[in-house]
Design a protein around this motif. Sequence first.
Motif, PDB file in Angstrom:
ATOM      1  N   GLU A  37       0.852  -1.178   0.000  1.00 22.45           N
ATOM      2  CA  GLU A  37       0.000   0.000   0.000  1.00 22.45           C
ATOM      3  C   GLU A  37       0.891   1.231   0.000  1.00 22.45           C
ATOM      4  O   GLU A  37       2.078   1.159   0.329  1.00 22.45           O
ATOM      5  CB  GLU A  37      -0.932   0.026   1.215  1.00 22.45           C
ATOM      6  CG  GLU A  37      -0.229   0.187   2.541  1.00 22.45           C
ATOM      7  CD  GLU A  37      -1.202   0.264   3.711  1.00 22.45           C
ATOM      8  OE1 GLU A  37      -2.331  -0.274   3.604  1.00 22.45           O
ATOM      9  OE2 GLU A  37      -0.828   0.876   4.723  1.00 22.45           O
ATOM     10  N   ALA A  38       0.317   2.362  -0.383  1.00 15.85           N
ATOM     11  CA  ALA A  38       1.059   3.617  -0.366  1.00 15.85           C
ATOM     12  C   ALA A  38       0.109   4.732   0.040  1.00 15.85           C
ATOM     13  O   ALA A  38      -1.094   4.675  -0.249  1.00 15.85           O
ATOM     14  CB  ALA A  38       1.686   3.912  -1.724  1.00 15.85           C
ATOM     15  N   GLU A  39       0.667   5.729   0.685  1.00 16.47           N
ATOM     16  CA  GLU A  39      -0.135   6.859   1.134  1.00 16.47           C
ATOM     17  C   GLU A  39       0.365   8.146   0.517  1.00 16.47           C
ATOM     18  O   GLU A  39       1.563   8.479   0.626  1.00 16.47           O
ATOM     19  CB  GLU A  39      -0.106   6.974   2.658  1.00 16.47           C
ATOM     20  CG  GLU A  39      -1.049   8.063   3.180  1.00 16.47           C
ATOM     21  CD  GLU A  39      -1.217   8.043   4.673  1.00 16.47           C
ATOM     22  OE1 GLU A  39      -0.428   7.359   5.364  1.00 16.47           O
ATOM     23  OE2 GLU A  39      -2.144   8.709   5.170  1.00 16.47           O
ATOM     24  N   PHE A  40      -0.506   8.862  -0.134  1.00 19.68           N
ATOM     25  CA  PHE A  40      -0.205  10.155  -0.729  1.00 19.68           C
ATOM     26  C   PHE A  40      -0.421  11.240   0.325  1.00 19.68           C
ATOM     27  O   PHE A  40      -1.510  11.358   0.881  1.00 19.68           O
ATOM     28  CB  PHE A  40      -1.108  10.401  -1.938  1.00 19.68           C
ATOM     29  CG  PHE A  40      -1.041  11.804  -2.488  1.00 19.68           C
ATOM     30  CD1 PHE A  40      -2.170  12.621  -2.503  1.00 19.68           C
ATOM     31  CD2 PHE A  40       0.142  12.300  -2.998  1.00 19.68           C
ATOM     32  CE1 PHE A  40      -2.117  13.901  -3.010  1.00 19.68           C
ATOM     33  CE2 PHE A  40       0.208  13.591  -3.516  1.00 19.68           C
ATOM     34  CZ  PHE A  40      -0.926  14.394  -3.519  1.00 19.68           C
ATOM     35  N   LYS A  41       0.612  12.023   0.581  1.00 18.22           N
ATOM     36  CA  LYS A  41       0.510  13.147   1.516  1.00 18.22           C
ATOM     37  C   LYS A  41       0.940  14.418   0.795  1.00 18.22           C
ATOM     38  O   LYS A  41       2.140  14.678   0.616  1.00 18.22           O
ATOM     39  CB  LYS A  41       1.385  12.910   2.755  1.00 18.22           C
ATOM     40  CG  LYS A  41       0.909  11.765   3.629  1.00 18.22           C
ATOM     41  CD  LYS A  41       1.733  11.658   4.894  1.00 18.22           C
ATOM     42  CE  LYS A  41       1.197  10.544   5.799  1.00 18.22           C
ATOM     43  NZ  LYS A  41       1.998  10.419   7.055  1.00 18.22           N
ATOM     44  N   ARG A  42      -0.043  15.197   0.403  1.00 21.39           N
ATOM     45  CA  ARG A  42       0.249  16.400  -0.373  1.00 21.39           C
ATOM     46  C   ARG A  42       1.097  17.379   0.427  1.00 21.39           C
ATOM     47  O   ARG A  42       2.016  17.987  -0.109  1.00 21.39           O
ATOM     48  CB  ARG A  42      -1.053  17.074  -0.805  1.00 21.39           C
ATOM     49  CG  ARG A  42      -0.850  18.293  -1.703  1.00 21.39           C
ATOM     50  CD  ARG A  42      -2.160  18.996  -1.973  1.00 21.39           C
ATOM     51  NE  ARG A  42      -3.129  18.141  -2.630  1.00 21.39           N
ATOM     52  CZ  ARG A  42      -3.167  17.926  -3.937  1.00 21.39           C
ATOM     53  NH1 ARG A  42      -2.294  18.528  -4.724  1.00 21.39           N
ATOM     54  NH2 ARG A  42      -4.093  17.148  -4.445  1.00 21.39           N
ATOM     55  N   SER A  43       0.803  17.521   1.712  1.00 19.97           N
ATOM     56  CA  SER A  43       1.509  18.507   2.541  1.00 19.97           C
ATOM     57  C   SER A  43       2.995  18.190   2.650  1.00 19.97           C
ATOM     58  O   SER A  43       3.820  19.080   2.850  1.00 19.97           O
ATOM     59  CB  SER A  43       0.892  18.563   3.935  1.00 19.97           C
ATOM     60  OG  SER A  43       0.999  17.304   4.576  1.00 19.97           O
ATOM     61  N   GLN A  44       3.343  16.917   2.513  1.00 19.27           N
ATOM     62  CA  GLN A  44       4.739  16.506   2.609  1.00 19.27           C
ATOM     63  C   GLN A  44       5.325  16.146   1.254  1.00 19.27           C
ATOM     64  O   GLN A  44       6.487  15.741   1.178  1.00 19.27           O
ATOM     65  CB  GLN A  44       4.852  15.299   3.554  1.00 19.27           C
ATOM     66  CG  GLN A  44       4.385  15.601   4.974  1.00 19.27           C
ATOM     67  CD  GLN A  44       4.444  14.377   5.880  1.00 19.27           C
ATOM     68  OE1 GLN A  44       5.136  13.418   5.595  1.00 19.27           O
ATOM     69  NE2 GLN A  44       3.711  14.426   6.980  1.00 19.27           N
ATOM     70  N   SER A  45       4.529  16.267   0.198  1.00 21.66           N
ATOM     71  CA  SER A  45       4.974  15.873  -1.149  1.00 21.66           C
ATOM     72  C   SER A  45       5.573  14.466  -1.121  1.00 21.66           C
ATOM     73  O   SER A  45       6.658  14.223  -1.672  1.00 21.66           O
ATOM     74  CB  SER A  45       6.001  16.874  -1.703  1.00 21.66           C
ATOM     75  OG  SER A  45       5.428  18.147  -1.853  1.00 21.66           O
ATOM     76  N   SER A  46       4.851  13.561  -0.457  1.00 22.21           N
ATOM     77  CA  SER A  46       5.385  12.213  -0.311  1.00 22.21           C
ATOM     78  C   SER A  46       4.385  11.164  -0.794  1.00 22.21           C
ATOM     79  O   SER A  46       3.171  11.405  -0.842  1.00 22.21           O
ATOM     80  CB  SER A  46       5.765  11.942   1.147  1.00 22.21           C
ATOM     81  OG  SER A  46       4.608  11.853   1.959  1.00 22.21           O
ATOM     82  N   PHE A  47       4.934  10.018  -1.125  1.00 28.03           N
ATOM     83  CA  PHE A  47       4.129   8.871  -1.577  1.00 28.03           C
ATOM     84  C   PHE A  47       4.896   7.624  -1.152  1.00 28.03           C
ATOM     85  O   PHE A  47       5.498   6.923  -1.941  1.00 28.03           O
ATOM     86  CB  PHE A  47       3.935   8.930  -3.092  1.00 28.03           C
ATOM     87  CG  PHE A  47       2.965   7.911  -3.633  1.00 28.03           C
ATOM     88  CD1 PHE A  47       3.348   7.038  -4.645  1.00 28.03           C
ATOM     89  CD2 PHE A  47       1.667   7.834  -3.173  1.00 28.03           C
ATOM     90  CE1 PHE A  47       2.460   6.109  -5.169  1.00 28.03           C
ATOM     91  CE2 PHE A  47       0.767   6.906  -3.680  1.00 28.03           C
ATOM     92  CZ  PHE A  47       1.174   6.048  -4.685  1.00 28.03           C
TER      93      PHE A  47
END
Lengths: 115, 114
Positions: free
Chosen positions: A64-74
Amino acid sequence: AQSVTQPDIHITVSEGASLELRCNYSYGATPYLFWYVQSPGQGLQLLLKYFSGDTLVQGIKGFEAEFKRSQSSFNLRKPSVHWSDAAEYFCAVARFSGGYNKLIFGAGTRLAVHP
Amino acid sequence: SAVISQKPSRDICQRGTSLTIQCQVDSQVTMMFWYRQQPGQSLTLIATANQGSEATYESGFVIDKFPISRPNLTFSTLTVSNMSPEDSSIYLCSAGLAVAHEQFFGPGTRLTVL
């Protein structure tokens, strides 16, 4: 310019342990994000993708992966690693150009699994 | 999804020669791309193979060195011309549908230039 950073070049975990592979991207708009896996001597297999909607996406092989816009992470995760997960993992972002999306890849993270 | 095959799977070539790599997709696709993966490195896009027209090359890659053909929606070739040892890499073909945004990859061609 769009870019993808995978901070960890090599990671070693024990079989059965949890795993998290980091990915940070640079992209002006809402990104299309991907994780691919490359086993030794093989091509790339798509594990999962994020286009929009639910920020936690499920993929194949229990990843699984989590998109976090605030951290620009995936970041890619797996709760319990199997020996067969040893491979190279690539994060990628799609760059829209010429009417369609082109992939920009990170440098990759090589995963080793200890028995 | 699309299943992609490449030929040859590997080759060892002499400096100054050329090699043509074939990519076959099992269904009609909108997009086909060619990538290079140098030893221990990530993937770099060489060009977009356009059906019925000239390929679109990325910065640092030129048609004279990497001529590409795409005669139909399921087949493309990449030629590595006038090879040098620096061309030793894995060359991968990918394909997909524009509306789906994702790409599927072939198994790659491992090229060694002596």
